[in-house]
Design a protein around this motif. Structure first.
Motif, PDB file in Angstrom:
ATOM      1  N   SER A  66      41.542  30.465  28.147  1.00 25.46           N
ATOM      2  CA  SER A  66      42.411  30.645  29.293  1.00 25.46           C
ATOM      3  C   SER A  66      41.609  31.233  30.455  1.00 25.46           C
TER       4      SER A  66
ATOM      5  N   SER B 235      39.331  29.573  32.217  1.00 24.67           N
ATOM      6  CA  SER B 235      37.998  28.990  32.374  1.00 24.67           C
ATOM      7  C   SER B 235      37.959  27.908  33.451  1.00 24.67           C
TER       8      SER B 235
ATOM      9  N   LYS C 209      40.298  25.067  33.643  1.00 24.34           N
ATOM     10  CA  LYS C 209      40.745  23.747  33.195  1.00 24.34           C
ATOM     11  C   LYS C 209      41.832  23.163  34.098  1.00 24.34           C
TER      12      LYS C 209
HETATM   13  P1  ADP Z   1      42.771  27.604  32.838  1.00 23.34           P
HETATM   14  O1  ADP Z   1      43.652  26.427  33.140  1.00 23.34           O
HETATM   15  O2  ADP Z   1      41.503  27.240  32.115  1.00 23.34           O
HETATM   16  O3  ADP Z   1      43.496  28.704  32.149  1.00 23.34           O
HETATM   17  P2  ADP Z   1      42.794  27.959  35.734  1.00 23.34           P
HETATM   18  O4  ADP Z   1      42.164  26.732  36.285  1.00 23.34           O
HETATM   19  O5  ADP Z   1      44.281  28.032  35.772  1.00 23.34           O
HETATM   20  O6  ADP Z   1      42.263  28.205  34.236  1.00 23.34           O
HETATM   21  O7  ADP Z   1      42.217  29.229  36.492  1.00 23.34           O
HETATM   22  C1  ADP Z   1      40.839  29.475  36.633  1.00 23.34           C
HETATM   23  C2  ADP Z   1      40.638  30.739  37.442  1.00 23.34           C
HETATM   24  O8  ADP Z   1      41.074  30.546  38.777  1.00 23.34           O
HETATM   25  C3  ADP Z   1      41.398  31.923  36.923  1.00 23.34           C
HETATM   26  O9  ADP Z   1      40.604  33.055  37.119  1.00 23.34           O
HETATM   27  C4  ADP Z   1      42.639  31.969  37.799  1.00 23.34           C
HETATM   28  O10 ADP Z   1      43.125  33.281  37.901  1.00 23.34           O
HETATM   29  C5  ADP Z   1      42.092  31.473  39.120  1.00 23.34           C
HETATM   30  N1  ADP Z   1      43.115  30.762  39.911  1.00 23.34           N
HETATM   31  C6  ADP Z   1      43.716  29.598  39.558  1.00 23.34           C
HETATM   32  N2  ADP Z   1      44.566  29.185  40.517  1.00 23.34           N
HETATM   33  C7  ADP Z   1      44.524  30.121  41.505  1.00 23.34           C
HETATM   34  C8  ADP Z   1      45.166  30.278  42.776  1.00 23.34           C
HETATM   35  N3  ADP Z   1      46.038  29.360  43.232  1.00 23.34           N
HETATM   36  N4  ADP Z   1      44.855  31.372  43.507  1.00 23.34           N
HETATM   37  C9  ADP Z   1      43.959  32.291  43.065  1.00 23.34           C
HETATM   38  N5  ADP Z   1      43.325  32.207  41.905  1.00 23.34           N
HETATM   39  C10 ADP Z   1      43.574  31.138  41.111  1.00 23.34           C
END
Ligand code: ADP
Ligand code: MG
Length: 347
Positions: free
Chosen positions: A40, A42, A44
């Motif tokens: 989680s 990373s 994705k």
């Molecule tokens: P996963 O799907 O692998 O769990 P994410 O792609 O959702 O990971 O998130 C990757 C990183 O980017 C995390 O640290 C998350 O907190 C950050 N993040 C994702 N979307 C946003 C956003 N809209 N604004 C700020 N930070 C974000």
């Protein structure tokens, strides 16, 4: 078909940027099923949103069939995205949900009805068009979400944790069905999940991510047999991962001397010993065996996981239910060199 080159996404302001994707290169060939696997956070979901056109890039390029997608809006990319929490429309029936993308594209009512029927057959819900989505089980909702994503015949289907909400037995059955279905349809798929079982069962190729970077890419067998790093090995669930020093065909480890395959890198390394490479025998075992005490046992169907302790060092083995030593018992351990993998030293 899909090509990502140096894709970078940063969130937050310039003073405190958070890098969600850090120069990611990724290719997906036509008809290929690629599964991105990572813990989680990373990156994705961000990766899928970038390809769909829902997330702006801080750097790099996304190409579909060779065409740069910069400035191409979501609905012109020809990609389907099934979100993590499949987000069906609760006020529409099953058919209305499946037909959604077709309606948006101005497909005729007759054609919509025909296609909905075809898709519901395909996902194993024949004749369910009139049912209320609220009356469906989690697995059925998942199938409806899949039918909805497939309806507009996307050139690339993207799935975000497609089976995450379901219980294990249903997940295992559905993942096998999905693989069969995508094979028959020739669908190109980019899926992401944190569940290694799901990734390995679904994918032609697995891409392991860590902190917004690609840690390893390969067939399920390649990644399973030769994890590229201690991180990947641990993420796949291997527990016998330790720092070691290799000299010739022997590694010096917290478990003592362990044989390594011929031609292994020398010096400081990380050593992985698969559970199958830990040979347990009753008593102190043969001369030179490592003396261990059984700390705990975990039943896993026909096998038993046996946690061993040798002084300070822990070691995981796997035994047949019948022959598994009991807690507190002293056993001798030897190592099978062909189950030992030499990895780069951890950073
Ligand atoms: P996963 O799907 O692998 O769990 P994410 O792609 O959702 O990971 O998130 C990757 C990183 O980017 C995390 O640290 C998350 O907190 C950050 N993040 C994702 N979307 C946003 C956003 N809209 N604004 C700020 N930070 C974000
Ligand atoms: Mg996610």
């Amino acid at each position: 078909m899909l090509s990502l080159a140096g894709v970078t996404v940063r969130f937050g302001d310039r003073k405190a940027p958070r890098t969600a994707l850090d120069a990611v290169d990724l290719e997906v060939a036509e008809h290929e099923i690629v599964c991105v696997l990572g813990p989680s956070g990373s990156g994705k979901s961000t990766l899928l949103r970038v390809v769909a056109g829902l997330q702006e890039l801080s750097g790099g390029r996304v190409l579909l069939d060779g065409a740069d997608q910069a400035g191409v809006p979501v609905h012109r990319r020809g990609v389907g995205l099934m979100f993590q929490d499949h987000q069906l429309f609760p006020q529409r029936d099953v058919g209305g949900n499946v037909a959604f993308g077709l309606r948006m594209r101005g497909v005729s009512r007759d054609e919509q009805a025909r296609r909905v029927e075809e898709l519901l057959d395909l996902v194993g819900l024949p004749g369910a068009g009139r049912r209320a989505v609220s009356a469906l089980s989690g697995g059925e909702q998942q199938r409806v979400a899949l039918a909805r994503a497939l309806a507009p015949r996307p050139r690339l289907l993207m799935l975000d944790e497609p089976l995450g909400q379901l219980d294990r037995s249903l997940r295992e059955r559905l993942v096998a069905e999905l693989r069969g279905l995508f094979g028959r349809l020739g669908t190109t798929v980019l899926a992401v999940t944190h569940d290694q079982g799901e990734a390995f069962a679904l994918a032609d190729r697995v891409v392991v991510m860590r902190d917004g970077r690609v840690a390893q890419s390969g067939t399920p067998l390649e990644v399973w047999q030769r994890p590229a790093s201690a991180f990947v090995a641990r993420f796949l669930g291997f527990e016998n991962v330790v720092p070691a020093t290799v000299a010739g065909s022997v590694a010096d480890t917290p478990w003592g001397r362990v044989p390594v395959p011929a031609g292994s890198s020398q010096g400081a390394v990380t050593l992985l010993v698969r559970p199958g490479g830990v040979r347990v025998s009753a008593g102190s075992g043969e001369p030179g065996a490592l003396r261990c005490v059984v700390a705990a046992r975990t039943f896993r169907g026909s096998r038993v996981g046996v946690s061993l302790r040798a002084g300070e060092a822990l070691l995981e083995a796997e035994c047949e239910v019948g022959g598994a030593p009991r807690e507190g018992e002293v056993v001798g351990v030897t190592f099978a060199e062909d189950e030992v993998v030499v990895l780069p030293p951890s950073r």
